[in-house]
Design a protein around this motif. Structure first.
Motif, mmCIF file in Angstrom:
data_model
loop_
_atom_site.group_PDB
_atom_site.id
_atom_site.type_symbol
_atom_site.label_atom_id
_atom_site.label_comp_id
_atom_site.label_asym_id
_atom_site.label_seq_id
_atom_site.Cartn_x
_atom_site.Cartn_y
_atom_site.Cartn_z
ATOM 1 N N ASN A 16 0.800 -1.168 -0.427
ATOM 2 C CA ASN A 16 0.334 -0.406 -0.090
ATOM 3 C C ASN A 16 0.580 1.041 0.334
ATOM 4 O O ASN A 16 0.124 2.447 -0.227
ATOM 5 N N ALA A 64 0.527 1.411 -6.386
ATOM 6 C CA ALA A 64 -0.989 2.458 -5.559
ATOM 7 C C ALA A 64 -0.674 3.516 -6.000
ATOM 8 O O ALA A 64 -1.566 4.526 -6.555
ATOM 9 N N VAL A 108 -2.939 3.659 -9.698
ATOM 10 C CA VAL A 108 -4.195 3.969 -9.730
ATOM 11 C C VAL A 108 -4.436 5.314 -9.574
ATOM 12 O O VAL A 108 -5.874 5.724 -9.976
ATOM 13 N N ALA A 112 -8.273 0.385 -8.704
ATOM 14 C CA ALA A 112 -8.059 0.023 -7.165
ATOM 15 C C ALA A 112 -8.859 -1.422 -6.497
ATOM 16 O O ALA A 112 -8.430 -2.008 -5.692
#
Length: 289
Positions: free
Chosen positions: A218, A236, A239, A261
């Protein structure tokens, strides 16, 4: 049993029943609050662009638009970002496991001057917000020419004070007689760590490993600082790159962003579902120490 005692027992049963209902309602409300954003993300990823921008949102897609997922893959090189994220996350995991285990052994079973004082310094690192250290670390990474490299993504996150703390607490609980017996058998420090301490604390090792994997997967802010080209960007960041505007309008392609996501969280969701018993077990052991 007298009538008064019977009435008291009946009142106690009613109180327990009411308390049970209140607990269930509270647990259900908290669960819905936690799950709803995930539900909304999945549902939005299956809606059409016209349905997404409606003034009154719908809780279920009128028409399932599965093409949002391949469209998201075309809008950004998510495949490359997935590979970069896997390499970065596994690199961080291996280094934190190795360094954290050796450090935890030293702070729990080692005998050297200033051991406890040094451990207090390690604990102090937990009190410092990580954002404060980004600037000096970035300066060192830039001087080493590690911008847009896996070394720049992995090495600054190679040590975790939280990891060391959790493992030290578990290693302290292992009786020294096991270690003395191993030494009598001719086993060295690495053998004691790998064959005694690690197997005896398997659940905690799994817990910190899973937490490390999820944090690495993340990670957004640090990879954004040390990557300036798509060559080493992570999922990440990918996205975020899906954000687009159309004809100068403020409305964006939220359905494709949500599709990206969803693809990004699938690996960690599966990991948590499969290994959740180790997380619960490891956390409970640390909390009791």
């Amino acid at each position: 049993m007298t009538d008064k005692a019977k009435a008291k027992n009946a009142q106690a049963r009613r109180s327990r029943a009411i308390l049970g209902v209140l607990r269930f309602v509270l647990a259900l409300a908290i669960t819905l609050i936690v799950i709803f954003p995930i539900y909304w993300m999945i549902v939005t990823s299956l809606k059409s662009s016209e349905e997404v921008v409606r003034a009154v949102p719908t809780l279920w897609p009128e028409k399932f638009c599965w093409n949002n997922f391949p469209d998201a893959l075309k809008m950004a090189p998510l495949g490359r970002y997935f590979v970069n994220t896997i390499v970065m996350t596994l690199g961080i995991l291996v280094m934190q496991l190795t360094i954290g285990t050796l450090a935890a052994y030293g702070f729990s079973k080692g005998n050297f001057p200033g051991r406890d004082a040094l451990f207090v310094v390690v604990l102090g690192a937990l009190m410092i917000p990580i954002q404060i250290t980004f600037v000096p670390i970035y300066g060192m990474v830039a001087k080493l020419h590690w911008i847009n490299t896996f070394a720049g993504l992995i090495v600054p996150q190679a040590v975790s004070a939280y990891f060391i703390f959790m493992l030290r607490q578990n290693f302290l609980a292992v009786d020294d007689s096991f270690l003395e017996a191993a030494r009598l058998e001719g086993m060295g420090r690495l053998g004691i760590i790998c064959k005694i301490l690690v197997p005896m604390n398997k659940s905690t090792m799994m817990t910190v490993g899973i937490i490390t994997f999820i944090d690495g997967w993340n990670s957004y802010f640090w990879p954004k600082m040390v990557t300036t080209t798509p060559l080493r960007r992570t999922i990440a960041q990918g996205v975020y790159e899906l954000k687009r505007s159309y004809a100068g309008l403020e409305t964006m392609n939220q359905n494709q962003i949500m599709a990206g996501a969803v693809m990004a969280i699938v690996p960690i969701a599966l990991l948590f579902i499969v290994l959740q018993k180790y997380i619960i077990s490891g956390m409970s052991k640390v909390s009791m120490k």
